[in-house]
Design a protein around this motif. Sequence first.
Motif, PDB file in Angstrom:
ATOM      1  N   ALA A   1       0.825  -1.208   0.000  1.00  0.00           N
ATOM      2  CA  ALA A   1       0.000   0.000   0.000  1.00  0.00           C
ATOM      3  C   ALA A   1       0.859   1.256   0.000  1.00  0.00           C
TER       4      ALA A   1
ATOM      5  N   ARG B   1      -7.118  -8.360  11.410  1.00  0.00           N
ATOM      6  CA  ARG B   1      -8.140  -7.964  10.451  1.00  0.00           C
ATOM      7  C   ARG B   1      -9.360  -7.447  11.199  1.00  0.00           C
TER       8      ARG B   1
ATOM      9  N   ALA C   1     -10.682  -6.561   6.567  1.00  0.00           N
ATOM     10  CA  ALA C   1      -9.631  -5.700   6.031  1.00  0.00           C
ATOM     11  C   ALA C   1      -8.412  -5.718   6.954  1.00  0.00           C
TER      12      ALA C   1
ATOM     13  N   ALA D   1      -2.848   0.859   6.760  1.00  0.00           N
ATOM     14  CA  ALA D   1      -2.894  -0.293   5.852  1.00  0.00           C
ATOM     15  C   ALA D   1      -3.602   0.021   4.545  1.00  0.00           C
ATOM     16  N   ASP D   2      -4.426   1.074   4.511  1.00  0.00           N
ATOM     17  CA  ASP D   2      -5.111   1.428   3.265  1.00  0.00           C
ATOM     18  C   ASP D   2      -4.260   2.300   2.353  1.00  0.00           C
TER      19      ASP D   2
ATOM     20  N   SER E   1      -2.948   5.281   3.190  1.00  0.00           N
ATOM     21  CA  SER E   1      -2.959   6.688   3.585  1.00  0.00           C
ATOM     22  C   SER E   1      -1.903   6.960   4.654  1.00  0.00           C
TER      23      SER E   1
END
Length: 294
Positions: free
Chosen positions: A37, A263, A268, A286-287, A289
């Motif tokens: 990511a 998770r 996610a 983790a996304d 950002s």
Amino acid sequence: QLGLPEPAIVPLDEGTPLFVVADTHGEFEIAIALLRAHKIIDESLRWSFGKGHLVLLGDIFDRGAHQTEILWLLFKLEQEARAAGGAVHVVLGNHESMVLLGDDRYLNPKYTQVAKLIGAPHYAALWSEQAYLGRWIRSKHTLMKIGDLLCVHGGVSPEVVDRKLTLDAINTTVRDALQARQSLPASQQALASFIMGSQGPQWYRGYFPPRGPQDAPAATPADVGRILKHYDAEKILVGHTRVPTITPLYDGKVIAVQVYPHRDDLGAPVMEALYIANKRYFKALADGSRVPLD
């Protein structure tokens, strides 16, 4: 060369980015999701961070079922990063020492079964000095200074400074303690017991409120100042103790990095890393950002 330690003091050019991860504990899929990511690695798990430095603050071993995959990935990335002008630094945590010394109480059942299936006397035998990754992991340091940052798994206790221990003294003592060929001489055993114990860098939790009556009092701001002065550092980066989100402590002089990989209710991945560039600090989520660290 395999088995030879890198320097424990690593100078950094101004602007060189760092990506600091703590306590992956065998959670391979979550760890690579975080690295992908933030473009530390690409979709094929190849190094994509250029001249940046990736730092692992220990506890790759135990709990999760994919610690071996993480270690082989780091071994590969170390070579690729070096070729690109970057670096991968792995710091030893208490779980590395536990596994190498034969303490498998937190080992995922998968690995004890593997040891039985191949006829090993115990799991630690698979990580001996004769094993490729065994030699590699034993070459790693317990305490590093990267730029002006002290990188350590548990923390540096005031007693370490009281004893005037250098980086080299700490790292050499741990490395000697992890050698399986012979026991330490009596003259070194007391120092090794201290460094490998609760006040040593792999286990110390004194930057956090005591969790039980057996814990030592938390370090004072003056203690943290003495530690930083002793090692001529600006901040201390630690894993080992779980926090809900990356957290600055002691007016930002200590940063707790260990957000345990897991998770959420929707499946996610949840994990954070510390991203540092041009003296600015961010939570890397983790996304993909990044949130400025207060």
